[in-house]
Design a protein around this motif. Structure first.
Motif, short mmCIF file in Angstrom:
data_model
loop_
_atom_site.label_atom_id
_atom_site.label_comp_id
_atom_site.label_asym_id
_atom_site.label_seq_id
_atom_site.Cartn_x
_atom_site.Cartn_y
_atom_site.Cartn_z
N GLU A 261 30.00 40.48 36.51
CA GLU A 261 31.11 40.56 37.45
C GLU A 261 32.20 41.40 36.79
OE1 GLU A 261 32.67 37.05 39.14
OE2 GLU A 261 30.89 36.70 40.40
N VAL A 262 32.53 42.53 37.42
CA VAL A 262 33.47 43.49 36.84
C VAL A 262 34.65 43.66 37.79
CG1 VAL A 262 33.78 45.86 36.03
CG2 VAL A 262 31.57 44.68 35.68
N PRO A 263 35.86 43.31 37.37
CA PRO A 263 37.03 43.50 38.24
C PRO A 263 37.36 44.99 38.38
CG PRO A 263 37.46 41.92 36.46
CD PRO A 263 36.20 42.63 36.11
N VAL A 264 37.84 45.37 39.55
CA VAL A 264 38.36 46.72 39.74
C VAL A 264 39.47 46.97 38.72
CG1 VAL A 264 39.55 48.28 41.31
CG2 VAL A 264 37.79 46.75 42.19
N GLY A 265 39.41 48.09 38.03
CA GLY A 265 40.37 48.41 36.98
C GLY A 265 39.81 48.19 35.60
N ALA A 266 38.72 47.41 35.51
CA ALA A 266 38.07 47.17 34.22
C ALA A 266 36.88 48.12 34.07
CB ALA A 266 37.62 45.71 34.13
N GLU A 267 36.06 47.89 33.04
CA GLU A 267 34.90 48.75 32.83
C GLU A 267 33.64 47.91 32.74
OE1 GLU A 267 34.94 49.27 27.96
OE2 GLU A 267 35.92 50.81 29.19
N TYR A 323 31.39 52.51 31.86
CA TYR A 323 32.00 53.26 32.95
C TYR A 323 33.24 52.50 33.39
CZ TYR A 323 32.89 55.54 37.38
OH TYR A 323 33.51 56.20 38.41
N SER A 324 34.35 53.22 33.54
CA SER A 324 35.61 52.58 33.92
C SER A 324 35.82 52.63 35.42
CB SER A 324 36.78 53.27 33.21
OG SER A 324 38.01 52.76 33.69
N PHE A 325 36.21 51.50 35.98
CA PHE A 325 36.54 51.41 37.40
C PHE A 325 38.05 51.44 37.60
CE2 PHE A 325 32.17 49.98 37.57
CZ PHE A 325 31.73 50.54 38.77
N ARG A 326 38.75 52.14 36.74
CA ARG A 326 40.19 52.31 36.94
C ARG A 326 40.42 53.17 38.19
NH1 ARG A 326 38.76 56.23 33.33
NH2 ARG A 326 39.61 58.32 33.71
N ALA A 327 41.57 53.03 38.80
CA ALA A 327 41.89 53.77 40.02
C ALA A 327 41.90 55.27 39.74
CB ALA A 327 43.25 53.33 40.56
N ARG A 328 41.34 56.05 40.66
CA ARG A 328 41.33 57.51 40.54
C ARG A 328 41.33 58.12 41.93
NH1 ARG A 328 36.09 57.78 37.01
NH2 ARG A 328 36.94 55.78 36.39
N THR A 329 41.81 59.36 41.99
CA THR A 329 41.92 60.02 43.29
C THR A 329 40.60 60.60 43.76
OG1 THR A 329 42.56 62.10 42.22
CG2 THR A 329 44.33 60.63 42.89
N VAL A 357 34.37 43.24 41.69
CA VAL A 357 35.12 42.19 42.38
C VAL A 357 36.61 42.47 42.34
CG1 VAL A 357 33.36 40.44 41.86
CG2 VAL A 357 35.28 40.78 40.27
N ASP A 358 37.33 41.81 43.21
CA ASP A 358 38.79 41.89 43.25
C ASP A 358 39.34 41.26 41.96
OD1 ASP A 358 41.59 41.09 43.76
OD2 ASP A 358 41.18 41.80 45.79
N PRO A 359 40.28 41.92 41.29
CA PRO A 359 40.84 41.36 40.05
C PRO A 359 41.41 39.96 40.22
CG PRO A 359 41.54 43.64 40.34
CD PRO A 359 40.86 43.24 41.61
N GLU A 360 42.02 39.69 41.37
CA GLU A 360 42.61 38.38 41.60
C GLU A 360 41.54 37.30 41.71
OE1 GLU A 360 45.30 38.45 44.85
OE2 GLU A 360 46.64 39.92 43.92
#
Length: 363
Positions: A261-267, A323-329, A357-360
């Protein structure tokens, strides 16, 4: 990138045109706000078409006069080049058409005319292509690059030219003339050009590079690698062979995802182990395939490079990457299941999944 065309640039362009005898009323009244770059270019071009003389000859003369000012340079020349081309095509004159190509070659010495030339290709494909072929022998590296960059079949930010896609071999004389160019700037354009061709005709792209490798200079191997980068990722057999990637006797353990389970913004981190089970050294291109979840729930693959290396018989290579799921354009992430595979010399091995998954929700 949108800010490349802003109010300060418009003011600077208006001043340069005023020095050339043009009254830039519409240009000074034009405004750019939240528009994307392409739309900003169109706004400035449309204003220029109001301010510049109504005939092609008048417009071309004004632009050449402005060019005498060394500050008439940079991104302001993109909408200027578009205005010149619009005037030439509007005139319907073959003489104006040819002269507009000369103006593009002039302007490209300060900013590439690669975008404006697309309209010329669309309106007079053979005529424009013949001029571009002649540019390959120009003493100016920017003009030589324009020959390659302006005729790419999938040039970013530029309008499409369907004929380039329908006839991918038609630009081969241009790239064959420039792959050993003394300028890396030009050579890189040539490699990108052939990488575009690989989307339309993979076998042709490989054939072009094979011809280069038969008559190389000291820079050709690097140009060839860059030209075939997409085909190598896709496992195109001849591209792999040309790049020296060989050997199919592997055992691959993994890939194994460390957290499912990987939160958005994590890797997401994963490991794998590759063993050469053959009897000879194998030169390998090791990549991974990320299967991204799309809005409708389907998974779409994207290949990412890990490394290129030789593996001796019996040797094991450990992969540990992320792989990083950090926000990108450049990519929108969607929650839900994703998957990872390893790819060695174009063949995929193993598969593991994880949920984005959602970070929250994960906290």
């Amino acid at each position: 990138m949108d800010e490349l065309i802003d109010a300060a640039l418009i003011t600077h362009l208006a001043g340069a045109l005023r020095q050339a005898g043009v009254r830039p009323a519409a240009l000074e009244a034009s405004r750019v706000g939240e528009e994307k770059l392409r739309r900003r270019v169109d706004i400035v071009r449309d204003a220029l078409l109001v301010d510049l003389p109504p005939t092609y000859d008048g417009t071309a003369s004004a632009v050449r006069a402005a060019f005498a000012d060394e500050t008439f340079t940079g991104w302001m020349l993109w909408p200027v080049s578009e205005a010149v081309v619009d005037r030439a095509l509007e005139s319907g004159s073959a003489r104006s058409f040819d002269d507009a190509l000369d103006v593009l070659a002039l302007l490209t010495t300060r900013l590439s005319g690669e975008f404006a030339i697309r309209s010329m290709l669309d309106a007079g494909f053979e005529r424009t292509l013949a001029v571009a072929a002649g540019w390959t022998s120009s003493v100016d590296l920017h003009v030589r690059r324009l020959a390659s960059e302006g005729t790419r079949s999938h040039l970013p930010w530029a309008r499409g030219v369907p004929e380039l896609v329908r006839r991918p071999g038609v630009t081969r004389p241009i790239v064959d003339a420039l792959y050993t160019d003394e300028s890396e700037y030009v050579r890189r354009s040539v490699a990108n050009h052939v990488n575009d061709l690989a989307r339309d005709d993979p076998d042709l792209a490989a054939d072009i590079v094979a011809g280069w490798l038969d008559h190389p200079d000291e820079n050709t191997p690097r140009v060839a690698r860059h030209a075939l980068r997409t085909l190598v990722k896709k496992g195109h057999p001849r591209a792999l062979e040309l790049m020296g990637f060989e050997g199919a006797d592997f055992r691959v353990d993994g890939p194994s995802v460390t957290e499912h389970e990987v939160p958005v913004g994590a890797e997401v981190r994963f490991t794998a182990r590759i063993i050469n089970t053959g009897t000879v050294p194998a030169r390998t291109a090791i990549d991974y395939v990320m299967h991204f979840r799309k809005a409708r729930g389907v998974l779409r693959p994207k290949v990412f490079k890990i490394m290129s290396r030789s593996i001796a018989p019996g040797e094991a290579v450990v992969v540990d990457t992320s792989y990083s799921f950090r926000a990108r354009t450049t990519r929108t992430f969607h929650l839900g299941e994703h998957a990872i595979e390893l790819q060695v010399n174009g063949r995929t091995y193993g598969r593991d999944t994880f949920r984005l998954v959602d970070p929250e929700e994960s906290s």
